[in-house]
Design a protein around this motif. Structure first.
Motif, PDB file in Angstrom:
ATOM      1  N   PHE A  30       0.822  -1.207   0.000  1.00  0.00           N
ATOM      2  CA  PHE A  30       0.000   0.000   0.000  1.00  0.00           C
ATOM      3  C   PHE A  30       0.858   1.260   0.000  1.00  0.00           C
ATOM      4  O   PHE A  30       0.485   2.274  -0.597  1.00  0.00           O
ATOM      5  N   SER A  31       2.015   1.218   0.642  1.00  0.00           N
ATOM      6  CA  SER A  31       2.910   2.378   0.620  1.00  0.00           C
ATOM      7  C   SER A  31       3.326   2.712  -0.805  1.00  0.00           C
ATOM      8  O   SER A  31       3.437   3.892  -1.177  1.00  0.00           O
ATOM      9  N   MET A  86       8.313   3.678   9.043  1.00  0.00           N
ATOM     10  CA  MET A  86       7.116   4.398   8.622  1.00  0.00           C
ATOM     11  C   MET A  86       6.441   3.687   7.452  1.00  0.00           C
ATOM     12  O   MET A  86       5.217   3.563   7.409  1.00  0.00           O
ATOM     13  N   ARG A  87       7.248   3.216   6.510  1.00  0.00           N
ATOM     14  CA  ARG A  87       6.695   2.501   5.353  1.00  0.00           C
ATOM     15  C   ARG A  87       5.990   1.229   5.804  1.00  0.00           C
ATOM     16  O   ARG A  87       4.865   0.923   5.356  1.00  0.00           O
ATOM     17  N   ARG A  97       1.114  -1.983   7.168  1.00  0.00           N
ATOM     18  CA  ARG A  97       0.305  -2.722   8.155  1.00  0.00           C
ATOM     19  C   ARG A  97      -1.090  -2.119   8.247  1.00  0.00           C
ATOM     20  O   ARG A  97      -2.093  -2.852   8.289  1.00  0.00           O
ATOM     21  N   CYS A  98      -1.170  -0.804   8.276  1.00  0.00           N
ATOM     22  CA  CYS A  98      -2.478  -0.152   8.346  1.00  0.00           C
ATOM     23  C   CYS A  98      -3.286  -0.426   7.084  1.00  0.00           C
ATOM     24  O   CYS A  98      -4.511  -0.620   7.142  1.00  0.00           O
ATOM     25  N   GLY A  99      -2.618  -0.430   5.941  1.00  0.00           N
ATOM     26  CA  GLY A  99      -3.303  -0.718   4.683  1.00  0.00           C
ATOM     27  C   GLY A  99      -3.898  -2.115   4.672  1.00  0.00           C
ATOM     28  O   GLY A  99      -4.993  -2.339   4.137  1.00  0.00           O
ATOM     29  N   GLU A 100      -3.175  -3.055   5.283  1.00  0.00           N
ATOM     30  CA  GLU A 100      -3.657  -4.433   5.339  1.00  0.00           C
ATOM     31  C   GLU A 100      -4.789  -4.593   6.354  1.00  0.00           C
ATOM     32  O   GLU A 100      -5.769  -5.288   6.099  1.00  0.00           O
ATOM     33  N   ARG A 101      -4.654  -3.948   7.509  1.00  0.00           N
ATOM     34  CA  ARG A 101      -5.625  -4.128   8.587  1.00  0.00           C
ATOM     35  C   ARG A 101      -6.924  -3.367   8.357  1.00  0.00           C
ATOM     36  O   ARG A 101      -7.977  -3.774   8.837  1.00  0.00           O
ATOM     37  N   PRO A 108      -8.658  -2.088   5.271  1.00  0.00           N
ATOM     38  CA  PRO A 108      -8.897  -1.864   3.835  1.00  0.00           C
ATOM     39  C   PRO A 108     -10.005  -0.857   3.558  1.00  0.00           C
ATOM     40  O   PRO A 108     -10.002  -0.198   2.510  1.00  0.00           O
ATOM     41  N   GLY A 109     -10.924  -0.701   4.501  1.00  0.00           N
ATOM     42  CA  GLY A 109     -12.002   0.270   4.309  1.00  0.00           C
ATOM     43  C   GLY A 109     -11.523   1.709   4.424  1.00  0.00           C
ATOM     44  O   GLY A 109     -12.288   2.634   4.121  1.00  0.00           O
ATOM     45  N   GLU A 110     -10.278   1.914   4.846  1.00  0.00           N
ATOM     46  CA  GLU A 110      -9.753   3.260   5.025  1.00  0.00           C
ATOM     47  C   GLU A 110      -8.762   3.664   3.934  1.00  0.00           C
ATOM     48  O   GLU A 110      -8.092   4.702   4.046  1.00  0.00           O
ATOM     49  N   HIS A 111      -8.661   2.879   2.880  1.00  0.00           N
ATOM     50  CA  HIS A 111      -7.689   3.184   1.836  1.00  0.00           C
ATOM     51  C   HIS A 111      -7.896   4.563   1.222  1.00  0.00           C
ATOM     52  O   HIS A 111      -6.928   5.299   0.986  1.00  0.00           O
ATOM     53  N   GLU A 112      -9.143   4.922   0.954  1.00  0.00           N
ATOM     54  CA  GLU A 112      -9.394   6.234   0.349  1.00  0.00           C
ATOM     55  C   GLU A 112      -9.020   7.360   1.306  1.00  0.00           C
ATOM     56  O   GLU A 112      -8.413   8.360   0.895  1.00  0.00           O
ATOM     57  N   ALA A 113      -9.361   7.202   2.569  1.00  0.00           N
ATOM     58  CA  ALA A 113      -9.008   8.220   3.565  1.00  0.00           C
ATOM     59  C   ALA A 113      -7.498   8.315   3.726  1.00  0.00           C
ATOM     60  O   ALA A 113      -6.948   9.423   3.880  1.00  0.00           O
ATOM     61  N   MET A 114      -6.819   7.191   3.691  1.00  0.00           N
ATOM     62  CA  MET A 114      -5.368   7.197   3.786  1.00  0.00           C
ATOM     63  C   MET A 114      -4.737   7.912   2.596  1.00  0.00           C
ATOM     64  O   MET A 114      -3.796   8.691   2.752  1.00  0.00           O
ATOM     65  N   GLU A 115      -5.269   7.650   1.415  1.00  0.00           N
ATOM     66  CA  GLU A 115      -4.713   8.311   0.226  1.00  0.00           C
ATOM     67  C   GLU A 115      -4.931   9.818   0.284  1.00  0.00           C
ATOM     68  O   GLU A 115      -4.045  10.593  -0.068  1.00  0.00           O
TER      69      GLU A 115
END
Length: 219
Positions: free
Chosen positions: A3-4, A175-176, A181-185, A187-194
């Protein structure tokens, strides 16, 4: 794809713009006006204080002991070591501790630190991970780019060496991994993370411009 790496792919145009920014290219060549560099030093000092706050807040939101320990540890390291290192770094360019401590944040520094602190308070641990990632990965990538451009040593070589050091690389590696890890745990937050990642990346790009333009308040 990790995800990074997805985030870095999304932010590629921002990275390219930073590589070409005159602050970056002139620093690499050793021709950057000293006052622009000193403006960066002063503003980055103020930035670091809030950066430590972000890691401390994130530590309180972490769900596992290892992550909590590391995040609180980073906050402590910034305050106990990094700030002293930055003061020593500033002193080499004639800036005293007293001068650093009374610097007023420029508008871009206010915008960036306010965004990070608000994300830390209001966002999820995944959003925080994405928001802090550009600061680490961005500085490493840009410093490596500066090292490639540089021809021999000059007055700004310590800056390049600081952000290409093994110690800094290790911090960015963590950090990467944290982002992945957050991307894997979550997945519903991918858009918010981006969104968080891209906002911080844009503010990182504006930080170079802030220093180069000697940005200050008009009033």
């Amino acid at each position: 794809m990790a995800f990074s790496n997805r985030l870095l792919q999304a932010g590629e145009p921002i990275w390219e713009a930073q590589y070409d920014h005159p602050f970056v290219t002139e620093l690499a060549a050793g021709t950057l006006e000293e006052e622009a560099f000193l403006h960066w030093v002063r503003q980055d000092y103020r930035y670091l204080l809030d950066y430590a706050r972000v890691f401390s807040i994130a530590g309180g939101k972490a769900r596992d002991e290892e992550t909590m320990t590391h995040l609180f540890g980073v906050a402590h390291t910034i305050l106990d070591y990094e700030m002293d290192l930055h003061r020593e770094f500033a002193a080499e360019y004639g800036i005293s501790r007293g001068e650093l401590e009374v610097v007023e944040k420029a508008p871009t520094c206010v915008a960036y630190t306010n965004y990070l602190v608000r994300t830390a308070y209001e966002g999820s641990i995944a959003e925080i991970a994405a928001a802090i990632y550009p600061c680490g990965q961005g500085y490493l990538d840009i410093a490596e780019h500066m090292a490639d451009l540089a021809e021999g040593e000059h007055r700004y070589t310590p800056f390049i060496e600081k952000y290409t050091s093994e110690e800094f690389r290790e911090a960015v590696d963590w950090m990467r991994a944290f982002v992945d890890r957050c991307g894997e745990r979550y997945p519903g937050e991918h858009e918010a993370m981006e969104r968080a990642f891209l906002t911080s990346a844009k503010l990182e790009a504006r930080f170079w411009e802030m220093a180069y333009a000697l940005e200050e308040w008009d009033l």
